[in-house]
Scaffold this motif. Structure first.
Motif, PDB file in Angstrom:
ATOM      1  N   PRO A 218       2.627 -15.329 -38.596  1.00 43.83           N
ATOM      2  CA  PRO A 218       1.808 -15.800 -37.721  1.00 43.83           C
ATOM      3  C   PRO A 218       2.392 -15.663 -36.107  1.00 43.83           C
ATOM      4  N   VAL A 219       1.901 -15.619 -35.429  1.00 44.79           N
ATOM      5  CA  VAL A 219       2.095 -15.428 -33.808  1.00 44.79           C
ATOM      6  C   VAL A 219       2.054 -16.635 -33.187  1.00 44.79           C
ATOM      7  N   ARG A 220       2.929 -17.086 -32.512  1.00 40.68           N
ATOM      8  CA  ARG A 220       2.923 -18.639 -31.904  1.00 40.68           C
ATOM      9  C   ARG A 220       2.891 -18.163 -30.476  1.00 40.68           C
ATOM     10  N   LEU A 221       2.150 -19.002 -29.457  1.00 41.24           N
ATOM     11  CA  LEU A 221       2.212 -18.947 -28.133  1.00 41.24           C
ATOM     12  C   LEU A 221       2.086 -20.268 -27.259  1.00 41.24           C
ATOM     13  N   ASN A 222       2.924 -20.583 -26.749  1.00 39.89           N
ATOM     14  CA  ASN A 222       3.148 -21.821 -26.013  1.00 39.89           C
ATOM     15  C   ASN A 222       2.960 -21.514 -24.538  1.00 39.89           C
ATOM     16  N   ASN A 223       3.149 -22.649 -23.749  1.00 35.33           N
ATOM     17  CA  ASN A 223       3.457 -22.400 -22.200  1.00 35.33           C
ATOM     18  C   ASN A 223       2.273 -21.606 -21.811  1.00 35.33           C
ATOM     19  N   ILE A 224       0.938 -21.708 -22.291  1.00 37.20           N
ATOM     20  CA  ILE A 224      -0.268 -20.953 -21.611  1.00 37.20           C
ATOM     21  C   ILE A 224      -1.267 -21.700 -21.127  1.00 37.20           C
ATOM     22  N   VAL A 225      -2.025 -21.107 -20.271  1.00 40.69           N
ATOM     23  CA  VAL A 225      -3.117 -22.023 -19.767  1.00 40.69           C
ATOM     24  C   VAL A 225      -4.268 -21.137 -20.058  1.00 40.69           C
ATOM     25  N   LEU A 226      -5.506 -21.766 -20.661  1.00 43.29           N
ATOM     26  CA  LEU A 226      -6.728 -21.185 -20.736  1.00 43.29           C
ATOM     27  C   LEU A 226      -7.449 -21.463 -19.573  1.00 43.29           C
ATOM     28  N   VAL A 227      -8.258 -20.489 -19.158  1.00 38.81           N
ATOM     29  CA  VAL A 227      -9.323 -20.689 -18.025  1.00 38.81           C
ATOM     30  C   VAL A 227     -10.484 -20.740 -18.808  1.00 38.81           C
ATOM     31  N   GLY A 228     -11.406 -21.846 -18.644  1.00 41.39           N
ATOM     32  CA  GLY A 228     -12.699 -21.844 -19.472  1.00 41.39           C
ATOM     33  C   GLY A 228     -13.706 -21.387 -18.525  1.00 41.39           C
ATOM     34  N   ARG A 229     -14.756 -21.308 -19.068  1.00 40.37           N
ATOM     35  CA  ARG A 229     -16.149 -20.591 -18.379  1.00 40.37           C
ATOM     36  C   ARG A 229     -16.356 -21.197 -16.892  1.00 40.37           C
TER      37      ARG A 229
END
Length: 352
Positions: A218-229
């Motif tokens: 499994p690949v974990r990724l934190n400290n990220i921001v998702l930009v929605g539609r």
């Protein structure tokens, strides 16, 4: 098993002979002396089993088989053929016949034995159908339960095929991305799942691409921001996992991500408060030391001593002493404010 059997033959003698025998076995019997009459009775009387001769004038047994194959392929058929026509039997079996008997039928027990074989096949089909229906019901129930679970959890869940094309999204994923499953199903997820590093604001490499390009863990990724539609930004923690078949073949991936925006903002606020608290403690300590220098044992105390009558200072010197006292008093007022700030910082620090 008692069956309703349709006999089709252009020979009245054979119809009577076999019909009487079947009645003795307890079966219901319908008779037709031509292929066309047999087809009509199949349409209207719904027999459980058809026994038909192959060689008949006009509409023969092969045409009867063709009709049954197109109209009711589950209806069992036993064909009768002369011993000198083995190719007809092979042709009939390929056309959908379940079994066959050779004319002349001697002894008639062959009919009973052949019907028993058909009954065993019917029972096997019935059990297989029951098993299939039970299995389908079990799969449907488990699928429905899994959908309920996926639709109820607070994490976003997206599954893709091995190319990264979207196969499934749960409601939380729909909320965060701003797209419905119908809009992006079959499209590559990277077109819609845009993420950026919350510290550097740089766009992150697709987490899905990592697991689809060889990461078995499994690949974990934190400290990220998702930009929605609609431009909404969500702070996320995420993990992606490759999906493999039983033989180890890569078949797709699943991405699970959680909206931690509220927790992130709360933590940032706490971090800011802690910084301010630390600064308050530092300022309070410095102010306390500076206050000691200003008070009686420090600058202000010395200035007061200089104003004593026995010092006999000139008027000009006394003016300078007054200036020192005035500035010291202003400094003392400032120190008092700093001490209050430092005291608040210390109190908040101890509270948290």
């Amino acid at each position: 098993m008692q069956m309703n059997i349709l006999l089709i033959d252009d020979s009245s003698a054979i119809l009577t002979l076999i019909g009487d025998y079947l009645k003795k076995l307890g079966h219901g019997v319908l008779v037709a002396n031509s292929g066309s009459d047999g087809i009509t009775m199949i349409e209207h009387d719904f027999p459980d089993l058809v026994i038909t001769d192959l060689s008949m004038p006009e509409v023969d047994g092969f045409e009867v088989l063709e009709f049954i194959y197109n109209d009711n392929p589950d209806l069992p058929v036993i064909v009768m053929s002369a011993l000198d026509n083995p190719n007809d039997i092979i042709r009939a079996l390929r056309a959908g016949a379940w079994d066959y008997v050779i004319k002349p039928i001697e002894p008639l027990d062959i009919i009973e034995f052949t019907i028993e074989r058909v009954e065993k096949k019917l029972e096997l089909i019935r059990k297989n159908l029951e098993y299939k229906n039970n299995l389908e019901q079990m799969v449907e129930e488990r699928t429905n339960f899994l959908n309920i679970v996926l639709n109820s959890i607070g994490d976003g869940v997206i599954s893709t095929n091995k190319l990264g094309d979207v196969l499934y999204m749960n409601p939380e994923a729909v909320r965060l991305l701003g797209y419905s499953l119908e809009e992006i199903e079959g499209h590559n997820l990277n077109r819609y799942f845009k993420i950026f590093n919350s510290k550097t604001s740089k766009e992150e490499v697709s987490i899905i691409n990592k697991v689809l390009n060889g990461f078995k863990e499994p690949v974990r990724l934190n400290n990220i921001v998702l930009v929605g539609r609609k431009g909404d930004m969500f702070q996320l923690s995420s993990v992606a996992t490759a999906l493999f078949s039983e033989d180890g073949t890569l078949i797709g991936s699943v991405l699970v991500f959680r909206d931690i925006t509220d927790e992130y903002e709360l933590q940032e606020s706490l971090n800011h408060k802690n910084k301010m608290n630390s600064m308050g403690v530092l300022v309070g300590g410095v102010a306390h030391d500076f206050n000691n220098m200003l008070m009686l044992s420090g600058i202000m105390g010395c200035a007061q001593l200089l104003k004593a009558p026995k010092r006999s200072l000139t008027d000009d010197n006394l003016k300078f002493v007054d200036m020192i006292l005035k500035s010291s008093k202003q400094g003392a007022d400032l120190v008092k404010k700093l001490l209050i700030f430092g005291h608040k910082g210390k109190t908040m620090l101890l509270f948290f």
